[in-house]
Design a protein around this motif. Structure first.
Motif, PDB file in Angstrom:
ATOM      1  N   CYS A 208       0.832  -1.200   0.000  1.00 20.87           N
ATOM      2  CA  CYS A 208       0.000   0.000   0.000  1.00 20.87           C
ATOM      3  C   CYS A 208       0.867   1.250   0.000  1.00 20.87           C
ATOM      4  O   CYS A 208       2.038   1.208   0.397  1.00 20.87           O
ATOM      5  N   ALA A 270      -6.623   5.071  -0.334  1.00 20.25           N
ATOM      6  CA  ALA A 270      -5.427   4.226  -0.294  1.00 20.25           C
ATOM      7  C   ALA A 270      -5.271   3.470  -1.602  1.00 20.25           C
ATOM      8  O   ALA A 270      -6.236   2.960  -2.170  1.00 20.25           O
ATOM      9  N   PHE A 272      -3.344   0.366  -3.724  1.00 20.76           N
ATOM     10  CA  PHE A 272      -2.733  -0.928  -3.470  1.00 20.76           C
ATOM     11  C   PHE A 272      -2.054  -1.456  -4.729  1.00 20.76           C
ATOM     12  O   PHE A 272      -2.514  -1.206  -5.850  1.00 20.76           O
TER      13      PHE A 272
END
Length: 373
Positions: A208, A270, A272
């Motif tokens: 991440c 976020a 990834f």
């Protein structure tokens, strides 16, 4: 073989505190066992593409996969294909081997003189993996099986399993498993310990661009989907340096999408990534790439990579061509299991400062240095 219930084992199973970001190991293990042993029946049940391999495999891998039993393929939950070429005769360990797909392919690539061990804690997956060994050995014309699957926890490599001793493995592979561990530091320490000097941890996992908040890390579905346990990339590098993997190299990188709107709202902004890393166990690696005036030539001797060899996303070597390399790259080519395929000229007697232009090619999806970082 099954690990005994010694003190460390009880610590991991009974919720004892560990050095990872999760303090309740028992909850983590039971969640993973339930999700991969009971909730998921096939890879079609996944809610994100984190545990899926989106890139088309190399023709050699694709051909090998044709002989792998369908049941094993259908229960594969990986995010890459972390199996390098040129591994004939090597002793390989697969962490969190699951249904055994990568182990079956690796068993073919190492040949009769090599050996592959898969370790997993989920009995349903291990049962699938073990069922097809004899059938597969006949397909690849191996008179003696060169593959086995053992029950165990990847945090306990070498601590309780006498079959996995220090300095005994040439290559460790893993496919979207490290993020599921409640103690990633311990896993990396043990991998470093069981590898021979010159050995390598070649693996794919989910990472991440930030440290995730508690509500994301504790979400059961996101955890099973390999999202909640994703390490912040820079924290992963810090762990590598701490255990002795001083120059983690990015081999490949791709973005992960979360198709479920509800899950996407939980993770917010976020981002990834599925990243395949190469971590070499070498005594003379440095945290920065230094210039010693060395150069390397690839001999073109690795099957499947005869015309060029890709070391990482910043280093591809055309066969027969001379390349200036930093001290770390020289060591990876000269002192690792790759040594018979490269000629490296020069030593470290004279230092010329930092090595320039040593790093990854431009990646359109994110900027992440795999060398000189």
């Amino acid at each position: 073989s099954t690990q005994s219930t010694g003190g460390i084992y009880r610590e991991m199973l009974e919720g004892g505190k560990v050095t990872g970001e999760y303090t309740d190991a028992k909850t983590v293990y039971e969640s993973v066992k339930n999700y991969y042993g009971k909730v998921l029946n096939t890879s079609k049940d996944l809610k994100t593409n984190a545990c899926c391999t989106n890139q088309r495999p190399h023709p050699i891998i694709a051909q090998a996969l044709k002989d792998v039993p369908e049941e094993i393929i259908s229960k594969y939950y990986g995010c890459g294909t972390p199996i390098p070429f040129g591994i004939e005769g090597l002793k390989v360990l697969d962490l969190g081997s699951g249904s055994g797909r990568d182990c079956y392919v690796a068993a073919r690539l190492v040949g009769p003189s090599g050996y592959v061990t898969g370790i997993d804690m989920t009995e349903e997956q291990l049962s699938t993996a073990r069922t097809h060994i004899s059938e597969y050995m006949k397909k690849i014309n191996h008179q003696t099986p060169n593959i086995r699957f053992i029950t165990g926890y990847i945090e306990l490599l070498g601590e309780l399993n006498s079959e996995l001793t220090p300095n005994s493995i040439d290559l460790v592979i893993s496919n979207c498993v490290l993020n599921l561990s409640p103690d990633k530091l311990r896993v990396l320490k043990n991998v470093h310990s069981i590898l021979r000097n010159g050995g390598e941890f070649f693996f794919s996992d989910v990472y991440c661009d930030r440290r995730l908040p508690e509500n994301v890390r504790n979400h059961p579905v996101l955890f099973g989907e390999c999202i909640s346990g994703a390490l912040y990339i820079q924290d992963f590098k810090r762990l590598c340096h701490k255990v002795g993997f001083l120059d983690p190299r990015v081999y490949s990188l791709s973005s992960i999408t979360i198709g479920d709107p509800e899950l996407q709202s939980i993770v917010g902004q976020a981002k990834f990534y599925s990243i395949t890393y190469r971590l070499f166990k070498l005594n003379n690696l440095e945290t920065l790439c230094e210039d010693y005036g060395q150069y390397a030539v690839y001999k073109g001797t690795i099957k499947g990579s005869e015309s060029f060899y890709k070391l990482d996303d910043g280093h591809s070597f055309e066969a027969g061509k001379v390349y200036l390399v930093c001290g770390n790259t020289a060591s990876m080519l000269e002192d690792s299991w790759l040594s018979k395929h490269f000629k490296v000229v020069g030593n470290r007697d004279i230092h010329y400062g930092l090595f320039k232009d040593c790093g990854p090619s431009e990646n359109k999806e994110m900027t992440d240095s795999s060398c000189c970082s």
